[in-house]
Design a protein around this motif. Structure first.
Motif, PDB file in Angstrom:
ATOM      1  N   GLY A 536       0.825  -1.212   0.000  1.00 38.59           N
ATOM      2  CA  GLY A 536       0.000   0.000   0.000  1.00 38.59           C
ATOM      3  C   GLY A 536       0.849   1.248   0.000  1.00 38.59           C
ATOM      4  O   GLY A 536       0.540   2.242  -0.696  1.00 38.59           O
ATOM      5  N   GLN A 537       1.957   1.239   0.758  1.00 43.79           N
ATOM      6  CA  GLN A 537       2.864   2.383   0.748  1.00 43.79           C
ATOM      7  C   GLN A 537       3.517   2.569  -0.618  1.00 43.79           C
ATOM      8  O   GLN A 537       3.705   3.706  -1.077  1.00 43.79           O
ATOM      9  N   VAL A 538       3.808   1.480  -1.296  1.00 37.98           N
ATOM     10  CA  VAL A 538       4.426   1.562  -2.624  1.00 37.98           C
ATOM     11  C   VAL A 538       3.449   2.189  -3.611  1.00 37.98           C
ATOM     12  O   VAL A 538       3.846   2.983  -4.492  1.00 37.98           O
ATOM     13  N   GLU A 539       2.176   1.881  -3.478  1.00 39.64           N
ATOM     14  CA  GLU A 539       1.182   2.470  -4.388  1.00 39.64           C
ATOM     15  C   GLU A 539       1.094   3.980  -4.210  1.00 39.64           C
ATOM     16  O   GLU A 539       0.887   4.717  -5.185  1.00 39.64           O
ATOM     17  N   PHE A 540       1.238   4.470  -2.985  1.00 41.74           N
ATOM     18  CA  PHE A 540       1.247   5.913  -2.766  1.00 41.74           C
ATOM     19  C   PHE A 540       2.561   6.550  -3.228  1.00 41.74           C
ATOM     20  O   PHE A 540       2.589   7.742  -3.548  1.00 41.74           O
ATOM     21  N   PHE A 541       3.634   5.765  -3.239  1.00 43.31           N
ATOM     22  CA  PHE A 541       4.934   6.298  -3.624  1.00 43.31           C
ATOM     23  C   PHE A 541       5.067   6.460  -5.141  1.00 43.31           C
ATOM     24  O   PHE A 541       5.818   7.317  -5.606  1.00 43.31           O
ATOM     25  N   GLU A 542       4.327   5.687  -5.890  1.00 42.49           N
ATOM     26  CA  GLU A 542       4.449   5.714  -7.354  1.00 42.49           C
ATOM     27  C   GLU A 542       4.122   7.068  -7.955  1.00 42.49           C
ATOM     28  O   GLU A 542       4.850   7.552  -8.836  1.00 42.49           O
ATOM     29  N   PRO A 543       3.054   7.757  -7.543  1.00 40.95           N
ATOM     30  CA  PRO A 543       2.796   9.095  -8.121  1.00 40.95           C
ATOM     31  C   PRO A 543       3.930  10.087  -7.872  1.00 40.95           C
ATOM     32  O   PRO A 543       4.243  10.910  -8.735  1.00 40.95           O
ATOM     33  N   PHE A 544       4.543   9.998  -6.680  1.00 42.03           N
ATOM     34  CA  PHE A 544       5.665  10.902  -6.412  1.00 42.03           C
ATOM     35  C   PHE A 544       6.830  10.604  -7.365  1.00 42.03           C
ATOM     36  O   PHE A 544       7.461  11.536  -7.883  1.00 42.03           O
ATOM     37  N   TRP A 545       7.101   9.348  -7.621  1.00 43.11           N
ATOM     38  CA  TRP A 545       8.237   8.998  -8.478  1.00 43.11           C
ATOM     39  C   TRP A 545       8.002   9.441  -9.926  1.00 43.11           C
ATOM     40  O   TRP A 545       8.937   9.876 -10.605  1.00 43.11           O
ATOM     41  N   ASP A 546       6.762   9.328 -10.380  1.00 45.11           N
ATOM     42  CA  ASP A 546       6.465   9.671 -11.777  1.00 45.11           C
ATOM     43  C   ASP A 546       6.173  11.153 -11.967  1.00 45.11           C
ATOM     44  O   ASP A 546       5.938  11.599 -13.099  1.00 45.11           O
ATOM     45  N   SER A 547       6.181  11.932 -10.891  1.00 44.80           N
ATOM     46  CA  SER A 547       5.801  13.345 -10.998  1.00 44.80           C
ATOM     47  C   SER A 547       6.916  14.213 -11.568  1.00 44.80           C
ATOM     48  O   SER A 547       6.664  15.362 -11.941  1.00 44.80           O
ATOM     49  N   GLY A 548       8.127  13.705 -11.615  1.00 45.29           N
ATOM     50  CA  GLY A 548       9.251  14.511 -12.071  1.00 45.29           C
ATOM     51  C   GLY A 548       9.866  15.350 -10.979  1.00 45.29           C
ATOM     52  O   GLY A 548      10.731  16.201 -11.265  1.00 45.29           O
ATOM     53  N   GLU A 549       9.443  15.157  -9.741  1.00 53.04           N
ATOM     54  CA  GLU A 549       9.995  15.896  -8.610  1.00 53.04           C
ATOM     55  C   GLU A 549      11.461  15.514  -8.403  1.00 53.04           C
ATOM     56  O   GLU A 549      11.842  14.349  -8.560  1.00 53.04           O
ATOM     57  N   PRO A 550      12.353  16.459  -8.080  1.00 50.34           N
ATOM     58  CA  PRO A 550      13.766  16.115  -7.828  1.00 50.34           C
ATOM     59  C   PRO A 550      13.912  15.070  -6.727  1.00 50.34           C
ATOM     60  O   PRO A 550      13.225  15.114  -5.704  1.00 50.34           O
ATOM     61  N   ARG A 551      14.820  14.138  -6.970  1.00 52.89           N
ATOM     62  CA  ARG A 551      15.035  13.042  -6.025  1.00 52.89           C
ATOM     63  C   ARG A 551      16.332  13.263  -5.252  1.00 52.89           C
ATOM     64  O   ARG A 551      17.031  14.258  -5.439  1.00 52.89           O
ATOM     65  N   ILE A 552      16.654  12.312  -4.392  1.00 47.93           N
ATOM     66  CA  ILE A 552      17.855  12.418  -3.562  1.00 47.93           C
ATOM     67  C   ILE A 552      19.082  12.525  -4.466  1.00 47.93           C
ATOM     68  O   ILE A 552      19.294  11.715  -5.361  1.00 47.93           O
ATOM     69  N   GLY A 553      19.906  13.545  -4.235  1.00 49.56           N
ATOM     70  CA  GLY A 553      21.104  13.777  -5.023  1.00 49.56           C
ATOM     71  C   GLY A 553      20.916  14.792  -6.120  1.00 49.56           C
ATOM     72  O   GLY A 553      21.910  15.251  -6.706  1.00 49.56           O
ATOM     73  N   GLU A 554      19.697  15.161  -6.411  1.00 43.33           N
ATOM     74  CA  GLU A 554      19.427  16.164  -7.437  1.00 43.33           C
ATOM     75  C   GLU A 554      19.157  17.513  -6.773  1.00 43.33           C
ATOM     76  O   GLU A 554      18.779  17.590  -5.605  1.00 43.33           O
ATOM     77  N   LYS A 555      19.352  18.580  -7.546  1.00 41.66           N
ATOM     78  CA  LYS A 555      19.164  19.918  -7.003  1.00 41.66           C
ATOM     79  C   LYS A 555      17.686  20.149  -6.681  1.00 41.66           C
ATOM     80  O   LYS A 555      16.803  19.802  -7.452  1.00 41.66           O
ATOM     81  N   GLY A 556      17.484  20.757  -5.512  1.00 41.89           N
ATOM     82  CA  GLY A 556      16.118  21.097  -5.120  1.00 41.89           C
ATOM     83  C   GLY A 556      15.325  19.929  -4.595  1.00 41.89           C
ATOM     84  O   GLY A 556      14.085  20.013  -4.538  1.00 41.89           O
ATOM     85  N   ALA A 557      15.968  18.821  -4.220  1.00 43.17           N
ATOM     86  CA  ALA A 557      15.235  17.659  -3.714  1.00 43.17           C
ATOM     87  C   ALA A 557      14.695  17.960  -2.317  1.00 43.17           C
ATOM     88  O   ALA A 557      15.438  18.379  -1.421  1.00 43.17           O
ATOM     89  N   ARG A 558      13.364  17.748  -2.139  1.00 43.85           N
ATOM     90  CA  ARG A 558      12.716  18.001  -0.850  1.00 43.85           C
ATOM     91  C   ARG A 558      12.187  16.728  -0.209  1.00 43.85           C
ATOM     92  O   ARG A 558      11.876  16.727   0.977  1.00 43.85           O
ATOM     93  N   GLY A 559      12.028  15.686  -0.996  1.00 42.43           N
ATOM     94  CA  GLY A 559      11.587  14.431  -0.416  1.00 42.43           C
ATOM     95  C   GLY A 559      10.119  14.155  -0.641  1.00 42.43           C
ATOM     96  O   GLY A 559       9.326  15.037  -0.986  1.00 42.43           O
TER      97      GLY A 559
END
Length: 1183
Positions: A536-559
């Motif tokens: 269930g947590q993975v299903e909620f995590f998928e939209p964040f991953w596909d949103s194009g939001e900066p990830r860990i190690g990238e500029k402007g990453a907020r989590g």
């Protein structure tokens, strides 16, 4: 006239030997004279011959006159002997008859096929002799004297005996050899027709020497050969140890000896009886020195023991006892094992011991076979495997839920079954035990190493299935199977193994994305989803991953948490990313620097360049519409199934340190044992940075042997680039900035230390490769980072960071600046003294660096190092060095060190948790005290301190307590005893560098430490470093052999191979001339075969079979010998065990450039990452 004719016949007989070609030497060796019958010459010209002697003629005349008186005038002219000769002929005739009978029997036995031929020749000769003797008898009847009759009868006997045999040898006739000869009435015309005699009539001989016969008797020698004696010598030659009978004898176990007189006491003393010899003269011949006892002397004489003669029954029993004892012992063991498993069929260990016993049983003679069957029984491997399989099947019937038994059965079945059948059996086993993480690890490794069914996508999905199943067991959603202890830790180990698998296969973008996703999933999880199950947590995590939001190690990453909170409020406006990759794009356009190079060389250059630049996953930007390489884009489906939930804080920290190590940042933790050797693929295990120049302060990184992301170098090229390119360095910097926000206090300090250690490692690489320009630029960046870290409020009083900053200045050559930093840190540290671990560590490094500047121990008492260590023991405010330390202060400091060490060791003698927390303080205290004693007293005093400390730390109770503190599987490097041993060996190496000292203490210290810690790479590096100076390799080889037999670690095999390669290189440098072309002046010494044997044994070990580094070293060694066919065969054999390792394929392209297209097709088939297709390379070459 008759006398003259007789004399003429004798002379003609002498000349006949010369006419037949026989030399006097030949006559003397064969001891016979051949006389042929010649016709008398009509003229008497021989009387005028100067060689004629009147004395010889008178003697011949007297002899023939005596014979004429015995024979009538009518008798024909025959050659007879004198009366004195006739008187002794009776004995000769008797011996002649006996010898002829023996010879006839021998001919019948050995040469039956020659019987008829000999018979005809004997008949013809005897017929002629019979006619002659008959005439003699008939003509002698008119004489009436008995004396004449006896003489005629004796002559008849002699003549018949001489002519009845073709050859008569003087050895068979014990008579005078002066006038002995044989009559040959048949001429041999072959002597005139051919150039030499018949070879069968000439004795076999061998010339010894080169001089002509007859010139110099001292230099000539002839040996008479006998083929029969040679055959006997070959038959009586003793057998070597490798013959069939001796191998069988060596494989049998020793028989225990017991006293027959006391069967109840098996350990009774067996006396050796003193036997008095009867013949002392014989004793002195076999015992000239008088060192053997009487029983040994009799044995050397071939005499039996007196007790054995008295009791033949006991003798027979003793002879038969070994075989009976061997069979009875084996039968007793078989019965014992059968009894164990019959009485307790639930005992898994008893079944496994019974399976292992089959190897021992097959080594000895079969206890159930007859004597004839024992001789012909073959020790077949298949027979052993079938017996083991039958035992395991019986064991599984009694224990159907035992995973260990089923795993052992599957391991045996790999020898019989095909891979598809094995995979089905594994799937059945996994279906029955889906909650067993250890079983999953073995199943993943099995599928990963099956070349026929291997593909990257298939194995990656299998990792995802494994982690999804274990996550369901962890959540409790899989009700049928309970959660086993240690599952969460095993899940993290499997996740890290998957990341290294993708890195080694070339899919570095997916591996980095997995770490990014799991760190976001673990540390930035919204509170609203924490209570949900993992899926269930993975299903909620998928939209964040596909949103194009900066990830860990990238500029402007907020989590993830901040993004989800902002989405609930309505979202935020995405910032336009800075486009600063123009410089990188320009470099990519110039990837081909030299088009004249071979095609395979250009392909390797471009592949390496893209591997170093494009290891980060591709992120869409507004200025770019499409991704040039679709493989750089990572979808959520590739990583979603592998996301797991980590609730243990220690495991969460281990995840972060594993990610940093993955990026090439040195940390203080090791990989999990399950994926340690599978991920080992880089040839930097043997690199000891500044070990020779600075043995006291040489840096030992814990994870050498593992390639960091972006570095996939071939064995011949080595690592080209230090650190990462601009994009990669920015990524690591961003990761640290994000992690600093998550932690505070000690964990934040540890992260700062890791970052500064990473900068120091790049400086060390520049120093090792002697790149001065790069060192200068890297030094500026590293110093800037160190100063920025120390400016932070939390780090201003952090002595560990001050120590690293001072060490960085020292490495850059700024010794005065480094001393200022050290003095400033010691002044601001306060008065903690020996009770502060950080202060002890700082002072120890400062003192070690100062000691390394000394050229000898003369004047060491007045050095700056003694001042530093003395002020540390005084526990007062530090004062910078101004001059020599007073002797009173040295004595006080020595007492302080001694009491502090004794108190600490007595406090940690029990099982106390404080010992685990204060291990670093103990190491630093021992190091300071030993170095202080070394400078003020000598090396022996320092070694004594290390010996006492090691003896205390080797106690079994505290060691168990220390290991018990690591409840989450993270192995801190180094442990207290390992670190003390390293300090000890480093000090000995430094002392040997600046003064004369024996090698044995250092060797003994290293061997004892390596027996305890066989996987410590730093100790192994020191060991092979000192062994390369030794001319005798036998001790090192015995030690390596003993360690490899006692441990499953792979390091002993790797360093044993490395030591032999260093020795081979040294010998080749000595043997080869350094002028013009290189030619070997001395033949091969056998080291090549030894190294190959070590490689073969290493790849057959449990951990070596799937180690890419070991296969790469083996392939490189064979390629260096220019054995192309064997190297190619070994490459395909390596792929059978490590088909996922891309570096193996790159090495093969460099060794076999003609098969470039074939290797690329194989990589494409197995779905390994190919960044430069051949079509693109052709287009680039055309431009």
């Amino acid at each position: 006239m008759l006398n003259y004719c007789t004399q003429l016949s004798d002379i003609c007989c002498k000349f006949s030997c010369l006419l037949t070609g026989l030399t006097p030497d030949f006559k003397k060796q064969n001891k016979f004279v051949l006389i042929s019958r010649f016709s008398l010459p009509t003229e008497l010209d021989w009387l005028s011959n100067p060689s004629f002697s009147t004395e010889d003629a008178l003697l011949l005349h007297q002899r023939t006159t005596e014979i004429a008186n015995l024979i009538p005038e009518r008798s024909p002219l025959i050659r007879t002997t004198s009366r004195s000769e006739l008187s002794g002929e009776s004995d000769a005739d008797e011996s002649l008859k006996q010898s002829s009978k023996k010879r006839k029997k021998k001919k019948k036995k050995h040469h039956h096929y020659k019987k008829t031929k000999k018979k005809t020749k004997g008949d013809s000769s005897s017929s002629e002799s019979d006619l002659d003797t008959k005439n003699i008898k008939d003509k002698g009847t008119g004489s009436g004297r008995n004396y004449e009759k006896e003489a005629a009868a004796n002559l008849d006997k002699k003549t018949s005996n001489l002519t009845s045999n073709r050859f008569v040898w003087l050895d068979d006739i014990q008579a005078s050899t002066a006038e002995t000869f044989r009559i040959d009435k048949k001429p041999d015309p072959a002597n005139w027709a051919y150039k030499s005699l018949y070879r069968g009539d000439i004795a076999r001989y061998k010339r010894r020497g080169e001089s002509c016969l007859g010139i110099d008797a001292k230099k000539q020698c002839i040996t008479w050969d006998s083929s029969a004696s040679k055959r006997k010598q070959l038959q009586n030659r003793p057998e070597r140890y490798f013959t069939k009978n001796n191998v069988k004898l060596l494989n049998t176990d020793g028989i225990p000896v017991c006293n027959k007189s006391s069967p109840s006491d098996s350990t009774a003393f067996i006396p050796v009886f003193q036997i008095e010899t009867d013949d002392p003269s014989d004793t002195t011949e076999v015992n000239p020195l008088g060192i053997y006892d009487p029983s040994t002397t009799e044995w050397l004489q071939g005499k039996g023991c007196k007790d054995a003669e008295r009791d033949p029954v006991n003798t027979q029993r003793t002879i038969q006892e070994p075989g009976i004892n061997a069979n009875s012992i084996l039968m007793a063991k078989v019965e014992e094992h059968n009894k164990k498993v019959r009485e307790n069929p639930r005992d898994i260990n008893a079944w496994m011991e019974f399976v292992s016993f089959q190897d021992e049983l097959m080594r000895g003679p079969s206890p159930y076979a007859s004597k004839g069957e024992q001789e012909v029984r073959r020790k077949s491997l298949k027979l052993i495997l079938e017996k083991k399989l039958a035992i395991l099947e019986r064991a599984i019937e009694s224990n159907p839920s035992s995973v260990d038994l089923k795993l052992a059965r599957l391991k045996l079945c790999t020898e019989f079954w095909e891979p598809p059948a094995l995979i089905k059996e594994w799937q059945k086993l996994i279906f029955l035990h889906p909650n067993n993480p250890e079983l999953w690890k073995k199943y993943l490794l099995f599928c990963q190493s099956q070349f026929t069914t291997f593909s990257v996508s298939k194995i990656n999905s299998l990792y995802g299935k494994c982690l999804t199943t274990l996550a369901a067991v962890q959540d409790g959603s899989m009700v049928s199977h309970p959660l086993l202890p240690g599952t969460e830790e095993a899940m993290l180990a499997i996740f890290i193994q998957q990341c290294h698998f993708l890195r080694q296969a070339g899919h570095s973008e997916k591996a980095v994305s997995l770490f990014q996703a799991l760190i976001d999933f673990t540390f930035f999880k919204p509170d609203s989803v924490k209570d949900l199950p993992t899926r269930g947590q993975v299903e909620f995590f998928e939209p964040f991953w596909d949103s194009g939001e900066p990830r860990i190690g990238e500029k402007g990453a907020r989590g993830w948490k901040a993004w989800m909170h902002q989405q609930e409020k309505g979202g935020w406006i995405a910032l336009k990313p800075d486009d600063d990759d123009d410089e990188e794009e320009i470099d990519e356009d110039q990837e081909i620097k030299d088009k004249t190079l071979p095609k395979w060389h250009i392909w390797l250059d471009i592949e390496y360049s893209r591997e170093a630049r494009h290891w980060l996953p591709w992120r869409p930007k507004e200025t770019e519409e499409d991704c040039d390489d679709p493989e750089r884009q990572v979808l959520f489906d590739d990583l979603g199934p592998s996301l797991i939930r980590l609730s243990d804080p220690d495991l969460q920290c281990q995840l972060l340190y594993s990610f940093l190590q993955f990026l090439g940042v040195p940390c203080t933790s090791k990989l999990f044992p399950s994926n340690l050797y599978i991920a080992m693929d880089e040839n930097n295990v043997f690199d000891s940075v500044l070990s020779d120049e600075k043995p006291l302060t040489c840096v030992h990184f814990p994870l050498s042997g593992f390639s960091s992301i972006g570095h996939m170098d071939t064995m011949l090229r080595g690592r080209h680039h230090i650190g990462h390119y601009k994009e990669g360095e920015e990524f690591i910097q961003n990761v640290f900035h994000v992690l600093f926000l998550l932690f505070s206090g000690k964990e934040k300090s540890n992260l700062s230390i890791c970052w500064l250690q990473y900068e120091i490692s790049k400086v060390l690489q520049c120093l090792q490769r002697k790149k001065k320009k790069k060192l200068k630029a890297q030094g500026r960046k590293s110093k800037k980072l160190a100063k920025n870290l120390l400016k932070a409020p939390d780090n201003r009083n952090d002595l560990s960071l001050w120590k690293l900053y001072a060490y960085l200045e020292w490495l850059l050559g700024n010794i005065d600046d480094a001393r200022k930093v050290f003095d400033t840190a010691l002044c601001t540290a306060g008065t903690g003294g020996l009770k502060s671990p950080q202060l002890c560590s700082l002072a120890l490094l400062y003192a070690q660096l100062e000691v390394e500047l000394l050229e000898s121990l003369e004047g060491a008492v007045t050095s700056r190092a003694v001042h530093i260590l003395t002020k540390l023991a005084e526990s007062g405010p530090y004062v910078p060095y101004s001059g020599q330390v007073l002797s009173v202060n040295i004595l006080k400091a020595r007492k302080t060190y001694e009491h502090a060490l004794q108190d600490y060791l007595s406090k940690t003698a029990g099982c106390d948790q404080d010992r685990v927390n204060d291990a670093n303080q103990l190491v630093n205290l021992v190091g300071c005290y030993a170095l202080f004693q070394y400078l003020t007293v000598g090396i022996d005093a320092a070694v004594l301190i290390y010996a006492q400390t090691s003896e205390k730390l080797e106690a079994p109770g505290p060691q168990k307590c220390e290991n018990g503190g690591e409840n989450f599987g993270i192995q801190n490097f180094p442990t207290a005893l390992e670190a003390v041993t390293l300090l000890h060996t480093n000090l000995l190496r430094f002392h040997m560098k600046i003064s004369v000292y024996p090698l044995n203490p250092l060797r003994e210290a290293l061997t004892e430490a390596l027996k305890r810690y066989p996987s410590n790479q730093s100790l192994w590096r020191s060991y092979i470093h000192i062994q390369r100076k030794s001319h005798s390799a036998s001790k090192a080889r015995r030690f390596f052999d003993g360690v490899t037999r006692s441990t499953n670690s792979l390091e002993p095999w790797l360093f044993a191979i490395r030591a032999e390669q260093m020795r081979k290189k040294l010998i080749e440098n000595v043997q080869r001339a350094d002028v013009g072309e290189i030619h070997s002046t001395i033949p091969e010494t056998g080291l090549t075969n030894r190294i190959v044997a070590l490689f073969e044994h290493a790849i057959q070990s449990e951990n070596g079979t799937h180690c890419p580094l070991l296969w790469r070293m083996y392939l490189n060694f064979l390629a260096s010998l220019e054995k192309k066919e064997k190297s190619k065969g070994l490459f395909y054999k390596a792929l059978q065990n490590c088909p996922w390792a891309k570096v193996l394929y790159l090495d093969a392209i460099e060794y076999f450039p003609d098969h470039l297209q074939e290797t690329l097709d194989l990589m494409t088939e197995k779905e390994l990452r190919v960044r430069v297709p051949m079509e693109e390379l052709d287009l680039l070459l055309e431009v």
